[in-house]
Design a protein around this motif. Structure first.
Motif: not given
Length: 369
Positions: A88-116
């Motif tokens: 449960i819970g619909f939305e958050g703000v935080g930092e990227v702490v790990a990511l998949g191979l293709s996701a790392s083309a656009d994001y880096t560890v430590g980046q601030a993101v929000a999501y729904v």
């Protein structure tokens, strides 16, 4: 181009602040369908921290948003086929702490993101990188825009037909989404009336441009509207339901439109509803050539990216107040940690909040380096 790092399948890795990402975490889980949030939801202490797949981000949540519809979700009203347990819970703000191979083309560890995404009431959440919203920094104000701001923006744009001089009534105007309906209607040069439950909330509403505040605890909303707006109001942004819906409907002007974005007064009932005088609805609408429109954000996702971009730009320019309520004034103080989500939901249903209720998830860094 940025070097691509494959961190998707590391079972044990360090986050960008040098502390080890744990293998287990706390999260809230719906274990029983009920409109009583405390009965429905359990704090799980040792859930596995999810691993990001190829196109995913692992986000350490720093702030999570409370929504009236959290109760509808825990009662199983949105998807009757879903059986507990579910997150449960619909939305958050935080930092990227790990990511998949293709996701790392656009994001880096430590980046601030929000999501729904469902499942934000957790210390860590995995989400597809394409659904993340990159942010300049981790700030709770950004969270106010994700669901609440977008709901006000898209519903008023698509259904409000706002223009200079129109009279707009916003119910629960000092709440998470009401604050944006007030400001956006003012930007469209409308005359804005806001209902609220205290003089303190009335003061906040005046500070964000509301022309006329009505404290429904001390004033009779119906008689105030009849006296001050004998011709009625052109648009109502309505989130309370029950008697307030009936009152708002009666207050519509010729060709007026009532936009239903919720009916919080009924959510804690077994059915999720409070009675309205619906049998009079056809006659009332016909008499005024008026309309009632429902708005559910999920049906307008094609508009979402554009709306959010515009809202973020307005906030960055200082053109939008994003009021956050951390519950500092609540009996037990600030909402900190997942265990305080229960208090935060109670606080919302008691109508105490000014702005969007946000819970902070503190993170202690035990550096291993």
């Amino acid at each position: 181009s940025r070097p691509i790092l494959d961190m998707s399948y590391s079972r044990h890795f360090l986050d960008f602040q040098g502390s080890s990402i744990p293998s287990s975490m706390k999260k809230l889980v719906v274990t029983k369908l009920s409109q009583n949030f405390r009965e429905a939801v359990t704090l799980q202490q040792d859930a596995p921290v999810p691993l990001p797949g190829d196109g995913d981000l692992l986000v350490r949540n720093r702030f999570v948003g409370i929504n009236a519809s959290d109760i509808n979700y825990s009662a199983g009203r949105y998807d009757t086929s879903v059986k507990p347990p579910f997150d449960i819970g619909f939305e958050g703000v935080g930092e990227v702490v790990a990511l998949g191979l293709s996701a790392s083309a656009d994001y880096t560890v430590g980046q601030a993101v929000a999501y729904v995404k469902a499942g934000s009431f957790a210390e860590y959440t995995v989400l597809p990188a394409k659904h993340a919203v990159p942010l300049p920094s981790v700030k709770p104000e950004y969270l106010t825009l994700m669901v609440s701001g977008a709901t006000a923006y898209i519903s008023l744009k698509e259904m409000g037909n706002l223009s200079e001089g129109k009279k707009v009534l916003v119910t629960a105007a000092a709440g998470g989404t009401g604050q944006f309906a007030v400001q956006l209607a003012k930007k469209a040069k409308c005359h804005v009336i806001g209902t609220c439950s205290s003089d303190e909330k009335g003061g906040f509403l005046k500070s964000i441009g509301c022309d006329h505040t009505i404290n429904y605890k001390t004033e009779n909303v119906e008689s105030v509207l009849r006296k001050d707006y004998p011709e009625g109001v052109d648009v109502v942004y309505e989130s309370i339901g029950g008697k307030m819906f009936d009152l708002a409907l009666n207050s519509l002007a010729i060709k007026g439109c009532l936009i239903v974005i919720g009916f919080i007064a009924g959510y804690q009932n077994p059915t999720g509803l409070l009675p309205i005088k619906a049998e009079l609805l056809p006659a009332k609408l016909l008499k005024k050539s008026a309309s009632v429109r429902g708005f559910f954000l999920n049906h307008y996702l094609s508009e979402y990216t554009m709306a959010l971009k515009h809202l973020l730009e307005m906030y960055e320019r200082g053109d939008l107040v994003c009021e956050v309520d951390f519950g500092d004034m609540s009996p037990e103080g600030k909402f900190t940690g997942l265990e305080s989500v229960f208090r935060a939901v109670d606080y919302m249903y008691m109508g105490k909040n000014i702005g969007k209720i946000v819970v902070e998830l503190p993170h202690s860094v035990n550096s291993k380096l």
